[in-house]
Design a protein around this motif. Structure first.
Motif, PDB file in Angstrom:
ATOM      1  N   ARG A 104       0.683  -1.140   0.066  1.00 49.97           N
ATOM      2  CA  ARG A 104      -0.068  -0.036   0.118  1.00 49.97           C
ATOM      3  C   ARG A 104       0.728   1.209  -0.116  1.00 49.97           C
ATOM      4  O   ARG A 104       0.761   2.315  -0.675  1.00 49.97           O
ATOM      5  N   GLU A 139      -4.503  -6.927   0.632  1.00 52.21           N
ATOM      6  CA  GLU A 139      -3.638  -5.530   0.811  1.00 52.21           C
ATOM      7  C   GLU A 139      -3.612  -4.735  -0.470  1.00 52.21           C
ATOM      8  O   GLU A 139      -4.029  -3.565  -0.617  1.00 52.21           O
ATOM      9  N   ALA A 143      -6.218  -1.429  -1.403  1.00 52.22           N
ATOM     10  CA  ALA A 143      -5.629  -0.481  -1.514  1.00 52.22           C
ATOM     11  C   ALA A 143      -5.902   0.187  -2.894  1.00 52.22           C
ATOM     12  O   ALA A 143      -6.218   1.499  -3.224  1.00 52.22           O
TER      13      ALA A 143
END
Length: 356
Positions: A104, A139, A143
């Motif tokens: 991220r 993730e 993101a």
């Protein structure tokens, strides 16, 4: 099948309309020793857009960031007419472990920098550039979805990643209502057909438009290299230097690819085309391909490559090209296509699939 730059195609499962040849701008900027300066880059972009082209591809660290910066200058006044794609993953500050990768922090900071370089408040298409084998897929997808919800990115895609990871990410996005992947950028050419095993079929099944990069195998399929060029010591692991160095380091310059290039040349001469036009036209025959990425260092090179849209290949032409470049699909594909396997699973049944 002849077409034009302004005969637009839908990108994957989206409603976004893009040209069948997209303009690759890794050649914008001469930081690596072989690109186009600002004036030539302007001529290239103008030649592409004047013919109706609207799909422009770059990345955060192409020519050390110069590519994005030049595009930011050259697209002023026509930004909304273009579909601008960029990528994140490349290390931007050597020595800083978080300035690259798929996570991220890398993604968000790279997007913020790309927005400044491109002088825009949104990116049409953001790719994950290359798989890092460390970042959790949840993730990445969350993101990406956050950036879409913020309006900084409109669509998301992925490049250079294993098919099973891409399929996993798409499934998670669908289940959680996150923005799906709509584009898959992969190396695909007559010199590199192994993506026909899993990546292209996966993309067709899950709604990702395929965008081939290096469709000319770093220039090898243009016929510019000979056996004398095989004495290259493997090249160096970087983009700087010469195009020959890039071809060597990409493993594109080999005895096998030179043999394929010879067949491409034979087909081209028989039909009064250039080798580059034939190699580019072949990629567009695959129904999974939405738009092939073409790069150029000069306006003349670009215009020659765009003429690939006018190429008509006969069945004999295609058969010769595919025979010379064929790859084994491997297990389980070859096994599942064996007459014995088909006999015990389907018997004599004739089953027509309309899914692909």
């Amino acid at each position: 099948m002849s077409t034009t730059l302004d005969t637009y195609r839908l990108l994957g499962r989206s409603g976004l309309r893009v040209s069948p040849l997209s303009l690759g701008t890794m050649t914008f900027g001469d930081d690596w020793g072989w690109g186009a300066d600002k004036d030539e880059a302007r001529r290239i972009l103008d030649a592409y857009t004047e013919r109706g082209g609207n799909f422009v591809d770059t990345a955060n660290m192409y020519t050390n960031g110069t590519s994005e910066q030049l595009l930011g200058e050259l697209t002023q006044g026509r930004r909304d007419e273009l579909v601008l794609a960029t990528k994140y993953t490349m290390l931007s500050r050597p020595g800083d472990p978080n300035s690259g990768g798929n996570h991220r922090k890398s993604m968000v900071r790279s997007v913020e920098r790309s927005l400044r370089n491109l002088q825009t408040d949104y990116i049409d298409l953001l790719y994950l550039h290359a798989w890092d084998f460390t970042t959790p897929v949840e993730e990445i997808m969350r993101a990406m979805d956050d950036l879409v919800r913020q309006g900084k990115v409109l669509y998301v895609g992925i490049s250079d990643a294993p098919a099973w990871q891409v399929a996993r990410m798409q499934t998670i996005a669908d289940l959680r209502g996150w923005s799906p992947l709509v584009a898959l950028q992969i190396e695909y050419s007559l010199a590199e057909r192994t993506v026909e095993r899993d990546l292209i079929p996966m993309a067709r099944e899950l709604g990702l438009g395929v965008l081939p990069w290096s469709p000319l195998a770093s220039g090898v399929l243009t016929g510019k290299y000979t056996e004398a060029d095989l004495d290259h010591d493997g090249g160096t692991a970087g983009a700087a230097g010469t195009r020959k160095n890039v071809a060597a380091s990409n493993n594109s310059l080999t005895p096998r690819t030179l043999q394929i290039a010879d067949v491409v040349k034979k087909v081209a001469e028989r039909n009064n085309y250039t080798s580059a036009q034939v190699a580019l036209a072949w990629t567009l025959l695959n129904p999974g391909v939405t738009s092939t990425i073409v790069g150029a260092r000069t306006q003349q090179q670009l215009e020659q490559n765009l003429s690939a849209l006018d190429v008509e290949l006969s069945d004999q032409d295609v058969a010769e090209l595919e025979s010379a470049s064929a790859v084994e699909l491997g297990f389980p594909h070859d096994f599942l296509n064996l007459p014995m396997t088909r006999a015990v699973t389907q018997g004599g049944l004739q089953i027509e699939s309309r899914r692909h």
